[in-house]
Motif scaffolding. Structure first.
Motif, short mmCIF file in Angstrom:
data_model
loop_
_atom_site.label_atom_id
_atom_site.label_comp_id
_atom_site.label_asym_id
_atom_site.label_seq_id
_atom_site.Cartn_x
_atom_site.Cartn_y
_atom_site.Cartn_z
N VAL A 267 -26.57 21.94 13.83
CA VAL A 267 -26.68 21.42 15.20
C VAL A 267 -25.60 20.36 15.34
CG1 VAL A 267 -28.10 20.10 16.81
CG2 VAL A 267 -29.17 21.84 15.34
N SER A 268 -24.75 20.47 16.37
CA SER A 268 -23.59 19.59 16.44
C SER A 268 -23.14 19.35 17.87
CB SER A 268 -22.43 20.23 15.66
OG SER A 268 -21.24 19.47 15.78
N ARG A 269 -22.48 18.22 18.10
CA ARG A 269 -21.70 18.05 19.30
C ARG A 269 -20.55 19.06 19.26
NH1 ARG A 269 -24.53 15.77 23.25
NH2 ARG A 269 -24.68 13.48 23.24
N ALA A 270 -19.76 19.12 20.33
CA ALA A 270 -18.70 20.13 20.39
C ALA A 270 -17.32 19.48 20.48
CB ALA A 270 -18.94 21.06 21.58
N GLY A 271 -17.14 18.39 19.73
CA GLY A 271 -15.81 17.82 19.61
C GLY A 271 -14.89 18.83 18.94
N ALA A 272 -13.60 18.68 19.19
CA ALA A 272 -12.63 19.67 18.69
C ALA A 272 -12.67 19.80 17.17
CB ALA A 272 -11.23 19.28 19.14
N LEU A 273 -12.78 18.66 16.47
CA LEU A 273 -12.79 18.70 15.01
C LEU A 273 -14.05 19.41 14.50
CD1 LEU A 273 -11.55 17.80 12.30
CD2 LEU A 273 -12.93 15.74 12.47
N SER A 274 -15.20 19.09 15.09
CA SER A 274 -16.45 19.74 14.67
C SER A 274 -16.37 21.24 14.85
CB SER A 274 -17.63 19.18 15.47
OG SER A 274 -17.77 17.80 15.26
N VAL A 275 -15.86 21.68 16.00
CA VAL A 275 -15.75 23.12 16.29
C VAL A 275 -14.82 23.79 15.27
CG1 VAL A 275 -14.86 24.81 17.96
CG2 VAL A 275 -16.33 22.94 18.73
N SER A 276 -13.70 23.16 14.97
CA SER A 276 -12.75 23.74 14.01
C SER A 276 -13.36 23.83 12.62
CB SER A 276 -11.47 22.91 13.97
OG SER A 276 -10.82 22.95 15.21
N GLU A 277 -14.10 22.78 12.22
CA GLU A 277 -14.74 22.79 10.90
C GLU A 277 -15.80 23.89 10.82
OE1 GLU A 277 -16.23 18.91 9.92
OE2 GLU A 277 -14.25 18.17 9.34
N LEU A 278 -16.58 24.06 11.88
CA LEU A 278 -17.63 25.08 11.88
C LEU A 278 -17.02 26.48 11.77
CD1 LEU A 278 -19.92 23.54 14.65
CD2 LEU A 278 -20.48 23.76 12.21
N CYS A 279 -15.86 26.68 12.40
CA CYS A 279 -15.18 27.98 12.31
C CYS A 279 -14.75 28.28 10.87
CB CYS A 279 -13.95 28.01 13.21
SG CYS A 279 -14.33 28.04 14.98
N LEU A 280 -14.30 27.26 10.16
CA LEU A 280 -13.85 27.48 8.78
C LEU A 280 -15.02 27.55 7.80
CD1 LEU A 280 -10.64 25.28 8.53
CD2 LEU A 280 -10.84 27.71 8.95
N ALA A 281 -16.06 26.75 8.06
CA ALA A 281 -17.25 26.78 7.18
C ALA A 281 -18.06 28.04 7.43
CB ALA A 281 -18.10 25.54 7.41
N GLY A 282 -17.91 28.64 8.61
CA GLY A 282 -18.61 29.89 8.93
C GLY A 282 -20.11 29.72 9.04
N LYS A 283 -20.53 28.75 9.84
CA LYS A 283 -21.96 28.43 9.94
C LYS A 283 -22.53 28.79 11.31
CE LYS A 283 -22.46 26.98 5.80
NZ LYS A 283 -23.45 27.52 4.87
N PRO A 284 -23.74 29.39 11.35
CA PRO A 284 -24.41 29.62 12.63
C PRO A 284 -24.67 28.26 13.29
CG PRO A 284 -25.54 30.76 10.83
CD PRO A 284 -24.55 29.83 10.20
N SER A 285 -24.20 28.10 14.51
CA SER A 285 -24.17 26.76 15.10
C SER A 285 -24.80 26.72 16.48
CB SER A 285 -22.72 26.28 15.20
OG SER A 285 -22.09 26.36 13.94
N ILE A 286 -25.49 25.60 16.73
CA ILE A 286 -26.00 25.27 18.06
C ILE A 286 -25.23 24.06 18.53
CG2 ILE A 286 -28.02 24.60 19.41
CD1 ILE A 286 -29.70 25.84 17.03
N LEU A 287 -24.48 24.21 19.61
CA LEU A 287 -23.62 23.14 20.10
C LEU A 287 -24.25 22.46 21.31
CD1 LEU A 287 -20.20 25.01 19.82
CD2 LEU A 287 -21.20 23.40 18.18
N VAL A 288 -24.24 21.12 21.27
CA VAL A 288 -24.78 20.31 22.37
C VAL A 288 -23.63 19.43 22.87
CG1 VAL A 288 -26.60 18.73 23.10
CG2 VAL A 288 -27.00 20.27 21.15
N PRO A 289 -22.83 19.92 23.83
CA PRO A 289 -21.66 19.15 24.27
C PRO A 289 -22.03 17.79 24.86
CG PRO A 289 -21.57 21.41 25.07
CD PRO A 289 -22.94 21.21 24.52
N LEU A 290 -21.18 16.81 24.58
CA LEU A 290 -21.34 15.47 25.17
C LEU A 290 -20.96 15.57 26.65
CD1 LEU A 290 -21.65 12.33 24.78
CD2 LEU A 290 -19.19 12.29 24.34
N PRO A 291 -21.91 15.31 27.57
CA PRO A 291 -21.62 15.54 28.99
C PRO A 291 -20.65 14.54 29.59
CG PRO A 291 -23.82 14.59 28.73
CD PRO A 291 -23.30 14.87 27.34
#
Length: 365
Positions: A267-291
């Motif tokens: 479960v993560s915010r959707a900052g650019a770094l977090s998104v890039s890390e999740l793509c490389l780690a290959g993890k099923p993700s639930i994103l909660v963008p900072l409004p």
């Protein structure tokens, strides 16, 4: 032969700092003789994180515009002038061959000063919606490295290089560290694990949502690794007290490779770094963008995954009611997890840091 000198400037959040450090590491990997100097904003987290990574840093008194309290901006012109003068002196003393900006207001004065001194400039834009500093500096840049398509709406197409976002190398191949991860966090290897990360500063909505649903998660047989940020850590510790051995809380996790290694879902915010890390780690993700992110860029980052069936989005305003339920549904749905893993891995760019470093060195006269 003269040693190559590179200034890297920017910061304010982990999303700017860690890519900057990854670029510096890649430069040293290509050419160990490269000398790197960082320039950040006084009082911001780069002043602590960069020296920990082994690089020198100089702080500028610059601050961002306070949009919620305009009176707080009365000192801004003075800080800007002071930062420009100091940046000019840094450029004159260090004499860089190239200046790199990674976004954040600290990069503005430094890159302007470098430009006035005829130092070639490279900008690295992490987000799908360009930041105000990078948009302003684009006309001075020789090259602009981006992580998302359709960035021509912000930058001249002739300058754009599609490289992806640089992330720490230890995020790659985390599966081999799974046993080490469980030992590090003191949790059980046979239980499904939810990793909760709200960015380097934590995330109030995510923290409150997890706090409210912690009992449900544990009762369903899950365990939780929960990065809270400094503002929520005491409340989180109190909430986790009754779940010893099942919930690990920390205000900041330095061993993110181990955290990803043991996570079944994230479960993560959707900052650019977090998104890039999740793509490389290959993890099923639930994103909660900072409004409140500028131009709602976190939602745009998240949608780049959601549109490829590579992540699930929960709106911030709905998180307190829905987030834990969505997390439990995903934990029980192995088929959905598998689909998300397959699709998110396709979006990763593992060589981004090296590619950006090569672009930086190509600008050396």
């Amino acid at each position: 032969m003269k040693a190559i000198k590179v200034i890297i400037s920017g910061g304010g959040t982990g999303g700017h700092i860690y890519p900057a450090i990854a670029i510096a590491n890649a430069l040293k990997e290509i050419n160990p003789a490269v000398e790197v100097l960082f320039v950040g904003a006084e009082g911001k987290m780069e002043m602590e994180k960069v020296p920990k990574a082994g690089y020198p840093i100089i702080g500028l008194p610059i601050a961002g515009i306070n949009r919620s309290n305009m009176l707080a901006n009365l000192g801004f012109p003075l800080k800007l002038i002071s930062s420009l003068l100091r940046a000019r002196k840094i450029v004159k003393d260090f004499q860089p061959d190239v200046a790199v900006g990674v976004g954040g207001y600290a990069s503005g004065p430094l890159l302007l000063s470098a430009s006035f001194a005829n130092v070639p400039i490279l900008i690295q834009e992490q987000n799908s919606y360009a930041g105000i500093t990078n948009k302003f500096l684009a006309k001075n840049a020789k090259k602009i490295c981006v992580a998302y398509p359709k960035m021509e709406q912000f930058f001249p197409a002739s300058k754009i290089q599609m490289t992806g976002n640089p992330v720490r190398k230890d995020i790659l191949n985390v599966a081999a560290k799974r046993q080490q991860a469980f030992e590090h966090f003191g949790l059980q290897p046979d239980k499904p694990t939810v990793l909760v990360i709200g960015g380097s500063q934590g995330a109030k909505t995510i923290n409150e949502s997890i706090d409210g649903g912690l009992t449900s998660l544990v009762n369903e047989g899950c365990q939780v690794v929960w990065q809270t940020g400094k503002l929520y850590i005491e409340r989180a510790k109190t909430a986790a007290e009754v779940f010893k051995g099942k919930v690990y809380v920390s205000d900041f996790i330095y061993e993110m490779d181990l955290a990803y290694a043991m996570a079944d879902i994230v479960v993560s915010r959707a900052g650019a770094l977090s998104v890039s890390e999740l793509c490389l780690a290959g993890k099923p993700s639930i994103l909660v963008p900072l409004p409140t992110a500028a131009e709602d860029h976190q939602t745009k980052n998240a949608m780049s995954l959601v549109e490829n069936n590579a992540a699930i989005l929960v709106k911030d305003v709905q998180a307190r009611e829905e987030l834990v339920k969505v997390a439990l549904d995903l934990l029980h749905d192995k088929e959905k997890q598998s689909t998300l893993i397959d699709n998110i891995l396709k979006l990763g760019k593992p060589n981004a840091a090296i590619e950006i470093a090569q672009q930086v060195l190509s600008l050396v006269k």
